[in-house]
Each structure stands twice: as structure tokens, then as C-alpha cells.
Design an enzyme around this catalytic site. Structure first.
Site, PDB file in Angstrom:
ATOM      1  N   TYR A 166      10.578 -36.701  16.500  1.00  0.00           N
ATOM      2  CA  TYR A 166      11.827 -36.727  17.272  1.00  0.00           C
ATOM      3  C   TYR A 166      12.329 -38.169  17.444  1.00  0.00           C
ATOM      4  CZ  TYR A 166      14.850 -35.434  21.307  1.00  0.00           C
ATOM      5  OH  TYR A 166      15.883 -35.230  22.180  1.00  0.00           O
ATOM      6  N   GLY A 218      23.944 -25.231  24.142  1.00  0.00           N
ATOM      7  CA  GLY A 218      22.763 -25.742  24.859  1.00  0.00           C
ATOM      8  C   GLY A 218      23.125 -26.453  26.150  1.00  0.00           C
ATOM      9  N   ALA A 241      23.538 -31.144  18.264  1.00  0.00           N
ATOM     10  CA  ALA A 241      22.468 -30.152  18.072  1.00  0.00           C
ATOM     11  C   ALA A 241      21.127 -30.858  17.881  1.00  0.00           C
ATOM     12  CB  ALA A 241      22.776 -29.293  16.851  1.00  0.00           C
ATOM     13  N   GLY A 242      20.122 -30.378  18.554  1.00  0.00           N
ATOM     14  CA  GLY A 242      18.811 -31.016  18.411  1.00  0.00           C
ATOM     15  C   GLY A 242      17.692 -30.107  18.865  1.00  0.00           C
ATOM     16  N   ILE A 243      16.510 -30.354  18.307  1.00  0.00           N
ATOM     17  CA  ILE A 243      15.325 -29.575  18.687  1.00  0.00           C
ATOM     18  C   ILE A 243      14.139 -30.526  18.874  1.00  0.00           C
ATOM     19  CG2 ILE A 243      16.033 -27.470  17.465  1.00  0.00           C
ATOM     20  CD1 ILE A 243      13.990 -28.295  15.239  1.00  0.00           C
ATOM     21  N   GLN A 267       5.987 -37.576  20.090  1.00  0.00           N
ATOM     22  CA  GLN A 267       7.313 -37.351  19.497  1.00  0.00           C
ATOM     23  C   GLN A 267       7.602 -38.266  18.307  1.00  0.00           C
ATOM     24  OE1 GLN A 267      10.298 -37.341  22.749  1.00  0.00           O
ATOM     25  NE2 GLN A 267      10.493 -35.191  22.209  1.00  0.00           N
ATOM     26  N   GLY A 293      18.558 -39.961  28.707  1.00  0.00           N
ATOM     27  CA  GLY A 293      17.158 -39.884  29.104  1.00  0.00           C
ATOM     28  C   GLY A 293      16.800 -38.435  29.385  1.00  0.00           C
TER      29      GLY A 293
HETATM   30  N1  CAA Z   1       0.447 -41.844  27.373  1.00  0.00           N
HETATM   31  C1  CAA Z   1      -0.872 -41.958  27.143  1.00  0.00           C
HETATM   32  N2  CAA Z   1      -1.668 -40.892  26.910  1.00  0.00           N
HETATM   33  C2  CAA Z   1      -1.088 -39.695  26.905  1.00  0.00           C
HETATM   34  C3  CAA Z   1       0.298 -39.517  27.130  1.00  0.00           C
HETATM   35  C4  CAA Z   1       1.063 -40.670  27.383  1.00  0.00           C
HETATM   36  N3  CAA Z   1       2.371 -40.598  27.622  1.00  0.00           N
HETATM   37  N4  CAA Z   1       0.588 -38.203  27.049  1.00  0.00           N
HETATM   38  C5  CAA Z   1      -0.583 -37.566  26.777  1.00  0.00           C
HETATM   39  N5  CAA Z   1      -1.590 -38.462  26.708  1.00  0.00           N
HETATM   40  C6  CAA Z   1      -3.001 -38.222  26.454  1.00  0.00           C
HETATM   41  C7  CAA Z   1      -3.592 -37.202  27.426  1.00  0.00           C
HETATM   42  O1  CAA Z   1      -3.931 -37.833  28.639  1.00  0.00           O
HETATM   43  C8  CAA Z   1      -4.818 -36.729  26.661  1.00  0.00           C
HETATM   44  O2  CAA Z   1      -5.813 -37.709  26.730  1.00  0.00           O
HETATM   45  P1  CAA Z   1      -7.384 -37.317  26.670  1.00  0.00           P
HETATM   46  O3  CAA Z   1      -7.583 -36.624  25.360  1.00  0.00           O
HETATM   47  O4  CAA Z   1      -8.076 -38.640  26.776  1.00  0.00           O
HETATM   48  O5  CAA Z   1      -7.604 -36.421  27.860  1.00  0.00           O
HETATM   49  C9  CAA Z   1      -4.299 -36.723  25.239  1.00  0.00           C
HETATM   50  O6  CAA Z   1      -3.143 -37.559  25.213  1.00  0.00           O
HETATM   51  C10 CAA Z   1      -3.859 -35.340  24.816  1.00  0.00           C
HETATM   52  O7  CAA Z   1      -3.566 -35.430  23.457  1.00  0.00           O
HETATM   53  P2  CAA Z   1      -3.438 -34.147  22.565  1.00  0.00           P
HETATM   54  O8  CAA Z   1      -3.193 -34.560  21.173  1.00  0.00           O
HETATM   55  O9  CAA Z   1      -4.612 -33.236  22.829  1.00  0.00           O
HETATM   56  O10 CAA Z   1      -2.128 -33.574  23.144  1.00  0.00           O
HETATM   57  P3  CAA Z   1      -1.736 -32.154  23.658  1.00  0.00           P
HETATM   58  O11 CAA Z   1      -1.890 -31.207  22.568  1.00  0.00           O
HETATM   59  O12 CAA Z   1      -2.355 -31.922  24.974  1.00  0.00           O
HETATM   60  O13 CAA Z   1      -0.148 -32.384  23.933  1.00  0.00           O
HETATM   61  C11 CAA Z   1       1.901 -33.585  24.038  1.00  0.00           C
HETATM   62  C12 CAA Z   1       0.388 -33.670  23.879  1.00  0.00           C
HETATM   63  C13 CAA Z   1       2.526 -32.506  23.164  1.00  0.00           C
HETATM   64  C14 CAA Z   1       2.454 -34.919  23.635  1.00  0.00           C
HETATM   65  C15 CAA Z   1       2.218 -33.288  25.517  1.00  0.00           C
HETATM   66  O14 CAA Z   1       1.601 -34.286  26.296  1.00  0.00           O
HETATM   67  C16 CAA Z   1       3.697 -33.306  25.810  1.00  0.00           C
HETATM   68  O15 CAA Z   1       4.363 -32.295  25.708  1.00  0.00           O
HETATM   69  N6  CAA Z   1       4.245 -34.469  26.216  1.00  0.00           N
HETATM   70  C17 CAA Z   1       5.648 -34.634  26.529  1.00  0.00           C
HETATM   71  C18 CAA Z   1       6.379 -35.182  25.346  1.00  0.00           C
HETATM   72  C19 CAA Z   1       7.806 -35.403  25.763  1.00  0.00           C
HETATM   73  O16 CAA Z   1       8.120 -36.232  26.585  1.00  0.00           O
HETATM   74  N7  CAA Z   1       8.716 -34.646  25.168  1.00  0.00           N
HETATM   75  C20 CAA Z   1      10.084 -34.759  25.511  1.00  0.00           C
HETATM   76  C21 CAA Z   1      10.736 -33.428  25.342  1.00  0.00           C
HETATM   77  S1  CAA Z   1      12.391 -33.402  26.007  1.00  0.00           S
HETATM   78  C22 CAA Z   1      13.264 -34.370  24.962  1.00  0.00           C
HETATM   79  O17 CAA Z   1      12.822 -34.786  23.934  1.00  0.00           O
HETATM   80  C23 CAA Z   1      14.668 -34.682  25.367  1.00  0.00           C
HETATM   81  C24 CAA Z   1      14.911 -36.106  25.332  1.00  0.00           C
HETATM   82  O18 CAA Z   1      15.586 -36.590  24.440  1.00  0.00           O
HETATM   83  C25 CAA Z   1      14.386 -36.981  26.397  1.00  0.00           C
END
Ligand code: CAA
Length: 246
Positions: A152, A13, A88-90, A149, A183
Site C-alpha cells: 500500500y 466508499g 478508489a483504493g484497497i 503495508q 491520514g
Molecule cells: N511497529 C512495530 N512492531 C509492530 C507494529 C508497529 N507498528 N505493528 C505490529 N508490530 C509487531 C507486533 O508487535 C508483533 O510483534 P511480536 O511478534 O514481537 O509480538 C509483530 O509485529 C506481529 O507481526 P506479524 O507479522 O505476526 O503480524 P500480524 O499478522 O499480527 O499482523 C499487521 C500485522 C497486519 C501489520 C497488523 O498489525 C495490522 O493490521 N496493522 C495495521 C496496519 C495499518 O495501519 N493499516 C492501515 C489500514 S487503513 C489505511 O491504509 C488507510 C490509510 O491510508 C491511512
């Protein structure tokens, strides 16, 4: 520097590849596991073209029996594992009220239970040889939590609890156990976050950009060296200033 055998789980990865390159560059024999053989062989060729010889073995780290066989295969091909990077992570991101049991279990099994599955078969050998380096690749989101998350963040926080307990139990055997908490790094995992969400995240990073995999690998390699023998149970945050907890 003493040449050792290092196992980097999930080495194909984004961050894993950088760790493999770094450790191999230091002269270690490096191994990684794969679930998709064709993909892993293609990756191995890319590494070989850069002069990096990586030993690849099949193994699903979420499965205890498969992990045990994976360790025995690494030992057979490359010798006893002295350096283990639980990388490893998902992700299976979802707000908790929509999260399925499967999304919870997939993440906990691959990110946290894998620490047991992979470390358990190597720990006796490290204790017997009186030398070992174990590094967990956790996440900023295990430290600060993250909307979407719960699975996670729980698993990643658990990885550091694992590190600090193992660190205490194994210090007198010359084994250090540490955690690195990256991060948001520009890997496929982070690039899979919807662009508009990702842009808002990057806006919160004081350094003003995503991290690079080599910026993580450098610190991981530091923990694996002989010079780091008095650092154990530490959690090093590398996140561009995104989270500055103590
Ligand atoms: N703070 C506050 N509100 C938030 C928010 C946040 N950070 N993120 C989303 N929302 C709100 C939206 O504005 C929306 O609000 P409204 O309903 O009032 O419009 C609501 O949440 C959406 O909620 P849903 O349950 O409908 O969410 P969704 O199905 O649209 O998807 C999610 C939500 C999956 C969390 C998507 O926002 C997402 O993918 N977020 C990123 C998560 C993230 O950071 N993942 C990291 C991946 S990489 C990694 O993990 C590596 C590492 O170690 C750093």
C-alpha cells in the site's frame, strides 16, 4: 461557478462518498464507478434521498479495458470529464515476509495502475479543452511508510510521483494535478484495522482523533476550483498532525 463533470473513482466508499457530496453540492455533475451493482444502486438511493443525483457506471479501475469503457460510459451519460479524482483504493495488509504476490498485485493494480487506466482515457480531452483538474487520493502511509503495508505504501507513494510528472506535462494545457494524502479517517477501511492496533495509531495523532471524510473532501474540492489554477504538483497532507514531513 462553472458546472463541470466530475468522476470520483470509488465514490461509494467512505472518503469517496464525501467527495461526491461536496462536488455535487458545488453544482457539478458527479459520476462514480461500481463493481457491485446492487450495492451501488442502494448507495445511489441514499444519495438521491439527500438530493444528490449521481451517475453510476460499471467499471473495475484495476483493469485497463474496463476503465476505458467506464470513461466512455460517463462521457455518454454526463459529458466530458473535466475533474477526475483517483480515489478508489484497497488494502491487503500483511508484513512483507508473509505477503503473497497476489496481495502485492491487488494493491498495486487498484491503487496505482488505476491512475494510468483511468487518467489515460481522459487526458486527451482535457488537453484539447485546455482545462482539467486531477487529484490523486494518496495516504499518509505513502509518505511515512507503515508496518504491514509495503504494498500500500509503495502504491500510494507512486501516486504522487505520477501527480508531479503529469503536473509538469500538462500545466500549459490548463490542467492541474495534485495529491491529497489523508491520514487515518474513520472509514470502514480504517475501522477494519484490529482495535488494539488502531488505538495505538490514534494515540500518535496530535489532534487526538480519527479524521472525518468531509475534512478530506473539503480540500479535494478546493483543488478542483478555478481559484486553484496556480497550484499544481502539490501534495497536501491532512492527517491531524500525525505526520508533519515537508
Ligand atoms: N511497529 C512495530 N512492531 C509492530 C507494529 C508497529 N507498528 N505493528 C505490529 N508490530 C509487531 C507486533 O508487535 C508483533 O510483534 P511480536 O511478534 O514481537 O509480538 C509483530 O509485529 C506481529 O507481526 P506479524 O507479522 O505476526 O503480524 P500480524 O499478522 O499480527 O499482523 C499487521 C500485522 C497486519 C501489520 C497488523 O498489525 C495490522 O493490521 N496493522 C495495521 C496496519 C495499518 O495501519 N493499516 C492501515 C489500514 S487503513 C489505511 O491504509 C488507510 C490509510 O491510508 C491511512
Amino acid at each position: 461557478m462553472t458546472q463541470r463533470t466530475a468522476l470520483v473513482t470509488g465514490g461509494t466508499g467512505g472518503i469517496g462518498s464525501a467527495i461526491v457530496r461536496y462536488l455535487a453540492g458545488q453544482g457539478h455533475k458527479v459520476a462514480t464507478n461500481y463493481r457491485d451493482q446492487a450495492k451501488a444502486e442502494a448507495w445511489q438511493k441514499v444519495m438521491a434521498a439527500d438530493g444528490i443525483d449521481v451517475c453510476i457506471v460499471p467499471g473495475d479501475v484495476s483493469d485497463p479495458a474496463a476503465s476505458e469503457s467506464m470513461i466512455r460510459a460517463v462521457e455518454e451519460k454526463c459529458g466530458p470529464v473535466d475533474i477526475l479524482i483517483n480515489n478508489a483504493g484497497i488494502t491487503r495488509d500483511s508484513t512483507f515476509h508473509k505477503m503473497s504476490y497476489q496481495q502485492w498485485m491487488d494493491v498495486v493494480n487498484t491503487n496505482l495502475n488505476a491512475c494510468f487506466n483511468v487518467t489515460r482515457p481522459v487526458i486527451d480531452g482535457m488537453r484539447a479543452r485546455k482545462w482539467g483538474r486531477i487529484v490523486q487520493i494518496s495516504s499518509i502511509n505513502g509518505q511515512k511508510g507503515q508496518y504491514g503495508q509495503a504494498n500500500y505504501a509503495a502504491a500510494k507513494a507512486g501516486m504522487h510521483g505520477f501527480s508531479i510528472s503529469l503536473a509538469q506535462e500538462n500545466a500549459k494545457f490548463g490542467i492541474t494535478v495534485n495529491t491529497v494524502s489523508p491520514g487515518y479517517v474513520g472509514t470502514d477501511m480504517v475501522m477494519a484495522v484490529p482495535e488494539e492496533v488502531r488505538e495505538k495509531i490514534v494515540a500518535q495523532i496530535p489532534v487526538g482523533r480519527l479524521g472525518r471524510p468531509d475534512e478530506i473532501a473539503h480540500a479535494v474540492a478546493f483543488f478542483t476550483g478555478d481559484q486553484a489554477s496556480w497550484i499544481t504538483g502539490a501534495n497536501l497532507a491532512i492527517n491531524g498532525g500525525h505526520y508533519m514531513g515537508w
